[in-house]
Write an enzyme that holds these catalytic residues in place. Structure first.
Site, PDB file in Angstrom:
ATOM      1  N   PRO A   2       0.907  -1.278   0.029  1.00 44.52           N
ATOM      2  CA  PRO A   2       0.212   0.129  -0.145  1.00 44.52           C
ATOM      3  C   PRO A   2       0.715   1.202  -0.003  1.00 44.52           C
ATOM      4  CG  PRO A   2      -0.505  -1.537   1.783  1.00 44.52           C
ATOM      5  CD  PRO A   2       0.717  -2.043   1.272  1.00 44.52           C
ATOM      6  N   GLU A   3       0.757   2.121  -1.138  1.00 46.80           N
ATOM      7  CA  GLU A   3       1.317   3.341  -1.037  1.00 46.80           C
ATOM      8  C   GLU A   3       0.341   4.256  -1.222  1.00 46.80           C
ATOM      9  OE1 GLU A   3       4.312   3.552  -4.223  1.00 46.80           O
ATOM     10  OE2 GLU A   3       4.442   1.517  -4.049  1.00 46.80           O
ATOM     11  N   LYS A  53       1.493   7.877   3.535  1.00 49.89           N
ATOM     12  CA  LYS A  53       0.901   6.205   3.618  1.00 49.89           C
ATOM     13  C   LYS A  53       0.450   6.169   5.043  1.00 49.89           C
ATOM     14  CE  LYS A  53       4.884   4.671   0.866  1.00 49.89           C
ATOM     15  NZ  LYS A  53       6.231   3.769   0.998  1.00 49.89           N
ATOM     16  N   ARG A 267      16.600  -2.193  -2.599  1.00 49.70           N
ATOM     17  CA  ARG A 267      15.173  -2.311  -3.134  1.00 49.70           C
ATOM     18  C   ARG A 267      15.169  -2.616  -4.579  1.00 49.70           C
ATOM     19  NH1 ARG A 267      14.234  -2.747   1.156  1.00 49.70           N
ATOM     20  NH2 ARG A 267      13.181  -1.329   2.896  1.00 49.70           N
TER      21      ARG A 267
END
Length: 278
Positions: A2-3, A53, A267
């Site tokens: 979720p962003e 967020k 990442r």
DNA sequence: CGGGGTTCCTGGCCGC
DNA sequence: TGCGGCCAGGAACCCC
């Protein structure tokens, strides 16, 4: 994960359904990441907002007693967090292995927080007291804040000499951009994720691209790759619009060059070596 | 105070 | 088929 678009979708769905409701009862997983959920029984939901967020519910005591004041329930969904509103409390499986917290409301609905990997967090703090959440405490401006222009964005980006993408993911130059939308925006702006400084012109392009990919994500009710669900358990559809994230080894939709994928500062990062050349 | 490294977690996937 | 090993990934945390 979720962003901003996923959290905003949840916020818009939940806000009208929580407003004015009072919490009758609650429970939480034993971890200190979730136990604060039980601190606001008999508080009423006044408003549901979002910063980056982080979902932020303003609550006030049902009965004003001396020493009690308004509080904020702050929820971060982490990687696999889900907030869902159920109309039937009896139908909620309170023994579900991934259930981390629940709140029973005075209209009989139950708000649940499921989180497989337990990367999510719940805090209850006096309004604006975010010291216990460093990322929220030092959070950059909202991407759609009218006061945010390319000059301010450029100045905020210039405070760090880390790789541009790593800088974005820190939440300090701008709020709410995670791994998916960072890759998408950098591709749209034709900027290499590994550069460490950029001028006003590219800052402008990047800001516009971030706003575009986030707006599209919101329009599509978020990106459901695996775990993300809306507050009614539905899926988003933004996964069908992704140009870059998760497409390493496939052709660039702009120039047909093969997208490359590496781990940058821990990442996974995908980009086009041709149209996002340094 | 910025930056780099580590940790938290568990389902899914890979290889034997 | 079964199982050990490995990995993703946001943010807190620790240390320099």
């Amino acid at each position: 994960m979720p962003e901003l678009p996923e959290v905003e979708t949840i916020r818009r769905d939940l806000a009208p359904r929580l407003q004015g409701r009072t919490i009758r009862q609650s429970d939480a997983h034993w971890s200190a990441k979730f136990t604060p959920a039980t601190a606001i029984d008999h508080y009423r939901f006044v408003d549901l907002t979002r910063r980056g967020k982080f979902l932020i519910a303003s609550v006030e005591p049902e009965l004003a007693r001396s020493g009690d004041g308004p509080m904020e329930l702050v929820v971060h969904l982490g990687m696999t967090g889900r907030l869902q509103l159920h109309s039937d409390h009896a139908g909620v499986d309170l023994d579900h292995p991934h259930l981390r917290a629940w709140w029973l409301l005075d209209d009989g609905h139950t708000l649940t927080f499921h989180d497989i990997r337990r990367f999510g967090r719940i805090h209850v703090v006096p309004p604006g007291q975010y010291q216990a959440m460093p990322t929220l405490h030092h959070l950059g401006p909202e991407p759609f804040d009218p006061n945010l222009d390319s000059r301010l964005f450029h100045r905020l980006l210039s405070r760090s000499r880390r790789h541009l993408k790593t800088n974005l993911l820190s939440q300090r130059p701008i709020a709410g951009v995670g791994n998916i939308y960072a890759d998408e925006a950098l591709w749209m702006a034709k900027i290499n994720p590994k550069i460490r400084r950029l001028g006003l012109e590219r800052s402008e392009r990047l800001l516009v691209a971030i706003q575009e990919v986030l707006a599209l994500g919101i329009d599509n009710r978020g990106t459901t790759l695996r775990d993300y669900r809306t507050a009614d358990g539905g899926t988003g559809s933004n996964q069908f619009t992704l140009t870059t994230y998760g497409r390493g080894g496939q052709v660039c939709l702009r120039c047909n060059y093969l997208l490359d994928s590496v781990v940058l500062d821990g990442r996974t990062t995908t980009w086009c070596p041709s149209c996002q050349a340094r």
